[in-house]
Design a protein around this motif. Structure first.
Motif, PDB file in Angstrom:
ATOM      1  N   TYR A 203       0.846  -1.188   0.000  1.00  7.60           N
ATOM      2  CA  TYR A 203       0.000   0.000   0.000  1.00  7.60           C
ATOM      3  C   TYR A 203       0.882   1.238   0.000  1.00  7.60           C
ATOM      4  O   TYR A 203       2.084   1.167   0.255  1.00  7.60           O
ATOM      5  N   PHE A 204       0.283   2.377  -0.300  1.00  8.96           N
ATOM      6  CA  PHE A 204       1.014   3.639  -0.342  1.00  8.96           C
ATOM      7  C   PHE A 204       0.977   4.315   1.029  1.00  8.96           C
ATOM      8  O   PHE A 204       2.004   4.542   1.637  1.00  8.96           O
ATOM      9  N   GLY A 205      -0.188   4.657   1.508  1.00 10.96           N
ATOM     10  CA  GLY A 205      -0.317   5.188   2.859  1.00 10.96           C
ATOM     11  C   GLY A 205       0.236   6.591   3.042  1.00 10.96           C
ATOM     12  O   GLY A 205       0.654   7.266   2.103  1.00 10.96           O
ATOM     13  N   PHE A 206       0.227   7.028   4.307  1.00  7.03           N
ATOM     14  CA  PHE A 206       0.779   8.333   4.673  1.00  7.03           C
ATOM     15  C   PHE A 206       1.849   8.123   5.735  1.00  7.03           C
ATOM     16  O   PHE A 206       1.772   7.207   6.554  1.00  7.03           O
ATOM     17  N   THR A 207       2.849   8.975   5.705  1.00  8.98           N
ATOM     18  CA  THR A 207       4.016   8.825   6.581  1.00  8.98           C
ATOM     19  C   THR A 207       3.817   9.593   7.877  1.00  8.98           C
ATOM     20  O   THR A 207       3.374  10.741   7.870  1.00  8.98           O
TER      21      THR A 207
END
Length: 244
Positions: free
Chosen positions: A129-133
């Motif tokens: 998944y890409f997601g948020f950091t």
């Protein structure tokens, strides 16, 4: 500014939809009292206002600035409830597992990862998944209008305070402490969540501790039987992966 994905990107996005589907059953997360032999608890964190429907999820202390971008999928405009599911990892030891914003009373029949509209999907694999950091251990979900008001507030705060002051230590820490004093259940003494009005505005600013601290976390739009967005879920802990 909203992203306008290219036709080529949208075509690839649609072809990769099966890889963007959530593995977790979020309907269970927010309805069950126990999963994988771990008790679940539920916190109502008030409401959040989305005046434009252009939504940003990010680490508020690290990445919420004028350049932070919304997802290409818009959500309904209005005021909506903020609910967080808490997993009891062991007795009296709690972790926040996911936060959900419901836009309607419709049940989600699928959850698809929220994207900005220009991610490189070509080599996306299973269970990726890409997601948020997250770098400050916190997540927020806000409208782009709230982002702008937050940036104005930070600029004013920086201007009014000397260089030795820190925005978290000298402002937000007191807000988290007040949250603990008002809602002590499932919070550590210093506070694990807030949902406050940005000073001198009507903009809601939730900040929520992310399950295991810093890292990258996925976000999913829930779609109802009519293929309309009915919710958004920020996942901090994959309960099956962690405890299944």
């Amino acid at each position: 500014m909203s992203q306008f994905p290219s036709a080529e990107w949208l075509e690839l996005y649609q072809s990769k939809e099966n890889l963007l589907n959530a593995y977790s059953n979020f309907n269970e997360y927010f309805s069950e009292k126990e999963l994988y032999n771990r008790p679940l608890h539920h916190i109502n964190m008030g409401t959040v206002n989305f005046p434009t429907g252009e939504i940003i999820v990010c680490d508020p202390l690290t990445y919420l600035d004028i350049e932070s971008e919304p997802y290409f999928t818009k959500v309904p405009q209005g005021v909506f409830p903020v609910d967080t599911v808490v997993v009891e990892v062991e007795e009296d030891h709690f972790r926040y597992a996911a936060t959900r914003i419901k836009f309607s009373d419709k049940k989600a029949v699928k959850h698809i990862e929220a994207l900005l509209g220009y991610e490189d999907l070509t080599e996306l694999g299973e269970d990726e998944y890409f997601g948020f950091t997250v770098e400050s251990g916190l997540a927020t979900i806000v409208d782009v209008a709230t982002r702008d008001q937050f940036c104005d507030f930070v600029n004013r705060w920086d201007y009014e305070n000397d260089e030795d002051k820190n925005l978290y230590d000298d402002f937000f820490a007191a807000e988290f402490k007040r949250s603990f004093e008002k809602h002590p259940q499932f919070q550590r003494e210093g506070g694990d969540w807030i949902n406050m009005k940005i000073p001198n505005t009507d903009a809601d600013l939730p900040m929520i501790q992310t399950g295991f601290g810093d890292g990258t976390y996925p976000v999913y739009f829930g779609y109802d039987e009519n293929n309309e967005v009915c919710e958004i879920v920020m996942q901090y802990i994959d309960l099956e992966l962690a405890f299944g």
